[in-house]
Write a protein that holds these residues in place. Sequence first.
Motif, PDB file in Angstrom:
ATOM      1  N   ARG A 284      64.999  65.480  77.273  1.00 54.09           N
ATOM      2  CA  ARG A 284      66.255  65.303  76.531  1.00 54.09           C
ATOM      3  C   ARG A 284      66.751  66.622  75.966  1.00 54.09           C
ATOM      4  O   ARG A 284      67.951  66.856  75.884  1.00 54.09           O
ATOM      5  N   SER A 285      65.841  67.514  75.587  1.00 57.13           N
ATOM      6  CA  SER A 285      66.263  68.793  75.007  1.00 57.13           C
ATOM      7  C   SER A 285      66.927  69.694  76.039  1.00 57.13           C
ATOM      8  O   SER A 285      67.627  70.635  75.679  1.00 57.13           O
TER       9      SER A 285
ATOM     10  N   ALA B 256      72.427  68.168  74.039  1.00 59.06           N
ATOM     11  CA  ALA B 256      71.354  67.789  73.119  1.00 59.06           C
ATOM     12  C   ALA B 256      71.272  68.736  71.939  1.00 59.06           C
ATOM     13  O   ALA B 256      71.424  69.944  72.079  1.00 59.06           O
TER      14      ALA B 256
END
Length: 126
Positions: free
Chosen positions: A109-110, A115
Amino acid sequence: MTDRESPGGSAPRWPATWLRALLPSAILACVEGAPLHGYEIGRALGDRGFGIPKGGSLYPALGQLEEAGAIAAEWQPGPSGPARRQYTLTAAGRQQLARDRAMLGALSRSLDPGAAPAPAAEGERL
């Protein structure tokens, strides 16, 4: 067959550095559903895109996971030959696999362009 080939001769799906780093987690994922012996774990890793590791990388990783208490090994009679070790995921291994999956999900996700940076938990690392 080389360390980077899978049964059909195709190469692993990810870079070798990722494969080495994630081999313990991948082994835990392979034995999550049912106990497996080393050859079956190698095939399961190949099916998951890791290629089939040579014994020189698979068996030391299995030994480390067993020493850490993440898997348990038991000798089982072979169907038409010598006994072989069968590996089973332990409660500690399930916890480790859950942590690894959560951290890999957070890492993935990062990398999303939108994000926001996530604060790391104390002592958190892969």
